[in-house]
Design an enzyme around this catalytic site. Structure first.
Site, PDB file in Angstrom:
ATOM      1  N   TYR A 143      50.409  46.406  25.582  1.00 36.63           N
ATOM      2  CA  TYR A 143      51.359  47.497  25.861  1.00 36.63           C
ATOM      3  C   TYR A 143      51.027  48.726  25.012  1.00 36.63           C
ATOM      4  O   TYR A 143      51.130  49.860  25.485  1.00 36.63           O
ATOM      5  CB  TYR A 143      52.792  47.022  25.604  1.00 36.63           C
ATOM      6  N   ARG A 216      65.088  58.413  28.568  1.00 37.45           N
ATOM      7  CA  ARG A 216      66.051  57.339  28.871  1.00 37.45           C
ATOM      8  C   ARG A 216      66.595  57.451  30.285  1.00 37.45           C
ATOM      9  O   ARG A 216      66.964  56.458  30.892  1.00 37.45           O
ATOM     10  CB  ARG A 216      67.196  57.356  27.858  1.00 37.45           C
ATOM     11  N   GLU A 322      65.652  43.481  30.382  1.00 42.61           N
ATOM     12  CA  GLU A 322      65.579  44.947  30.515  1.00 42.61           C
ATOM     13  C   GLU A 322      66.269  45.313  31.820  1.00 42.61           C
ATOM     14  O   GLU A 322      66.077  44.651  32.838  1.00 42.61           O
ATOM     15  CB  GLU A 322      64.111  45.401  30.509  1.00 42.61           C
TER      16      GLU A 322
END
Ligand code: 3EB
Length: 331
Positions: A143, A216, A322
């Site tokens: 990642y 976000r 998530e």
């Protein structure tokens, strides 16, 4: 001019002249023979008896489509949807950069070039699916390799890495190529941050040499509609993961974070804001066995809202869940 998000039982039944692109969730169907860009993600669907799920973005504008080796796209006058698919196998690592880092940069540079060529410059929402996201390579988690490549492409293409960055998600898939879907518009987005969390682009470097490039949430206008894209949201407060090993507590913390984003969205929205119950959710779970507990926790907070649960790896090893969401309102 409108945009719509639907979950058709069979995408072949959609009116092709209205489809910007679609997702096949739970199946790697590269030969789906659909005439529009399809992101197929090998994340098993945890409800509905493992049947693949389909989601699609529709528009009422005239669309035009194109395809190259590693990119399929579909545009209207105002919108552009596309999918980049790149395999690591043939990419040589260079200068200590892994193949995934190189591909991440190549993929985003490709997207930015297309956006520039098409005159649809504003990247609103990106869906990143990364094989073996928690694996280690060249001394760095994959990642983090991806973050290096993505960040480098934003810089090389003269894009800000802190202002008006797209909403996004980044999940691990068990195999297949790097797959990145994106939705862009001719009008700018308004990005929104969460006061409970350090902005991801300002994460300290204990999480990796290059901070991730996403906001976000993003608000964007399409005709007389406003669209809200809430990025993948996890059990992170400040910059630290919370509730290690407790999937229900992580779920509730994630929902608290979505609620905090919505409170912030209400200050930027032209429609008065969005209730938790009014969004459409995708929930990613690291462990399929947690599905029942997580679904109960989520529906306890979002009521009748549509919730799709799928299995995927999350970008930090300790994160078990998530949650992302999408919504729209007339303005
Ligand atoms: C987080 O808040 C969780 O790298 O594009 C969520 C959404 C996450 C997007 C990305 C990562 C990304 O850091 C992980």
């Amino acid at each position: 001019m409108t945009l719509a998000f639907v979950s058709p039982a069979n995408p072949h039944g959609l009116n092709a002249s209205r489809v910007l692109g679609s997702f096949d969730v739970g199946v790697l169907s590269r030969d789906s023979a659909l005439p529009w860009p399809v992101q197929s993600v090998l994340t098993p669907v945890l409800d509905g008896g493992d049947a693949p799920m389909h989601e699609a973005w529709l528009t009422d504008e005239v669309v035009e489509r194109g395809e190259a080796d590693d990119l399929a796209w579909c545009r209207s006058a105002e919108l552009l949807f596309g999918v980049v698919t790149m395999a690591e196998a043939d990419v040589p690592a260079s200068d200590g950069a892994s193949a995934l880092c190189v591909l991440g940069e190549r993929a985003y540079a490709r997207i930015f070039r297309l956006l520039d060529d098409m005159g649809v410059p504003h990247l609103w929402r990106v869906w990143n699916y990364i094989p073996d996201i928690n694996g280690e390579q060249a001394g760095l988690e994959r990642y983090q390799q991806f973050n290096r490549g993505r960040g480098a492409a934003f810089e090389r293409c003269a894009r800000s890495v802190t202002e008006q960055v797209p909403a996004a998600c980044a999940l691990g898939v068990p195999g297949g190529p790097l797959s990145i879907a994106f939705l862009a518009g001719r009008s700018p987005l308004r990005s929104v941050e969460n006061p409970r969390q350090v902005s991801a682009y300002h994460y300290p470097h204990v999480y990796g040499p290059r901070s991730p490039t996403f906001s976000r949430a993003a608000l964007a206008n399409v005709g007389s509609q406003e669209w809200l894209f809430v990025s993948g949201t996890a059990s992170i407060v400040g910059h630290e993961s919370r509730h290690l090993g407790d999937v229900v507590a992580q779920t509730l913390e994630s929902i608290d974070n979505v609620a905090a984003v919505l409170a912030e969205v209400a200050r930027h929205s032209r429609t008065g804001g969005y209730a938790l119950e009014a969004l459409n959710y995708r929930v990613y779970l690291r462990h399929a066995a947690d599905a029942q507990a997580v679904r109960t926790a989520v529906t306890g907070r979002v009521g009748q809202a549509h919730v799709l649960c799928v299995q995927a790896d999350i970008c930090r090893r300790e994160l078990l869940v998530e949650i992302e969401a999408v919504g729209s309102q007339a303005c």
